[in-house]
Design a protein around this motif. Sequence first.
Motif, PDB file in Angstrom:
ATOM      1  N   GLY A 122       0.932  -1.137   0.009  1.00 61.18           N
ATOM      2  CA  GLY A 122      -0.033   0.083   0.062  1.00 61.18           C
ATOM      3  C   GLY A 122       0.857   1.443   0.002  1.00 61.18           C
ATOM      4  O   GLY A 122       0.471   2.408   0.558  1.00 61.18           O
ATOM      5  N   HIS A 164      -4.678   3.226  12.471  1.00 62.78           N
ATOM      6  CA  HIS A 164      -5.105   2.788  11.118  1.00 62.78           C
ATOM      7  C   HIS A 164      -3.981   1.926  10.370  1.00 62.78           C
ATOM      8  O   HIS A 164      -4.204   0.817   9.581  1.00 62.78           O
ATOM      9  N   LEU A 165      -2.769   2.270  10.728  1.00 63.08           N
ATOM     10  CA  LEU A 165      -1.625   1.694   9.922  1.00 63.08           C
ATOM     11  C   LEU A 165      -1.254   0.300  10.892  1.00 63.08           C
ATOM     12  O   LEU A 165      -0.647  -0.562   9.990  1.00 63.08           O
ATOM     13  N   GLU A 168      -3.616  -1.981   9.152  1.00 63.86           N
ATOM     14  CA  GLU A 168      -3.159  -2.240   7.759  1.00 63.86           C
ATOM     15  C   GLU A 168      -1.891  -3.309   7.671  1.00 63.86           C
ATOM     16  O   GLU A 168      -1.792  -4.291   7.041  1.00 63.86           O
TER      17      GLU A 168
END
Length: 277
Positions: free
Chosen positions: A163, A208-209, A212
């Motif tokens: 990403g 949020h990472l 991920e």
Amino acid sequence: MTDRPTGTPPGDRAVRTYGEPGLHPRIEARGLTKRFGGATAVDDVYLTVGPGEVVGLIGPNGAGKTTLFNLLSGALKPDSGELNVNGVRATRLPPHRLAKLGLTRTFQLARELDRLTTLENVLLAAPNHPGETLRGAFFEPRATRRAEVEATVKAREILEIVGLSAKEATLAGHLSGGQKKLLELARCLMVDADTILLDEIAAGVAPHLVEEIAALVERLNREHGTTFVIIEHNVGIIRRLSSRVVVMARGAVLAEGSFADVASNPDVVSSYLGQAA
Ligand SMILES: Nc1ncnc2c1ncn2[C@@H]1O[C@H](COP(=O)(O)OP(=O)(O)OP(=O)(O)O)[C@@H](O)[C@H]1O
Ligand SMILES: [Mg+2]
């Protein structure tokens, strides 16, 4: 050697477990020991990691987790004990030889790499990366150019997987902490490692990472069969990702089993989970 922590498989039994021809444990550590001065940082550790496992390695600060990673990845040489990687004797091999056997780990990005772009950082991680040999560049310019193009295609595919495609031209020094962790993972993938050691990959990373990174570990494990050993203080991540948990305390393996097993072990609760919760 006889006083093994409960639940730790003796090396010879582990060989039989994965004894089909051509299928070896990814990692097989027997009796690894490392002392610093008078202190024993890693004390007679047995660890077998099979293909496709995600093993969580937990324990209090100073338990010896990172030192064990240093021994498994060749960054440190053990005082005693043996290591096999993918069935090959790997005791005392340096990190680049272990990478060739399929085992690599994430490192903090070195400062000089901050001045290269994200794409350049991934390209530099390739084994025998293009242009590495001056001789090759002089005498086989066409082959060197082709290798460069192929490596760039592969690096871009990897950036897509983690990403970071939109950041390919960004200097690594300008990435956020979490994006740097994704870049470290991308560099591991460029090595074609089948086993990746992750040391506190979620530490200091925006939620949020973290999500991920966790999803990426799951996907690489599911779709590519990549084997992971993850050191993490974030218990939620360990519970979510680990097929097996190994608990270290004072250099030794204290317990080993499913997350539920170790979470209900009174020794683990008192030495670690009690504080972490
Ligand atoms: N290079 C070194 N020289 C001397 N002592 C060291 C060295 N590296 C680690 N140690 C010591 O070895 C022990 C284990 O340290 P290690 O970093 O492996 O623990 P850890 O489990 O990774 O801890 P943390 O969760 O805090 O990262 C500690 O007592 C540490 O101080
Ligand atoms: Mg550590």
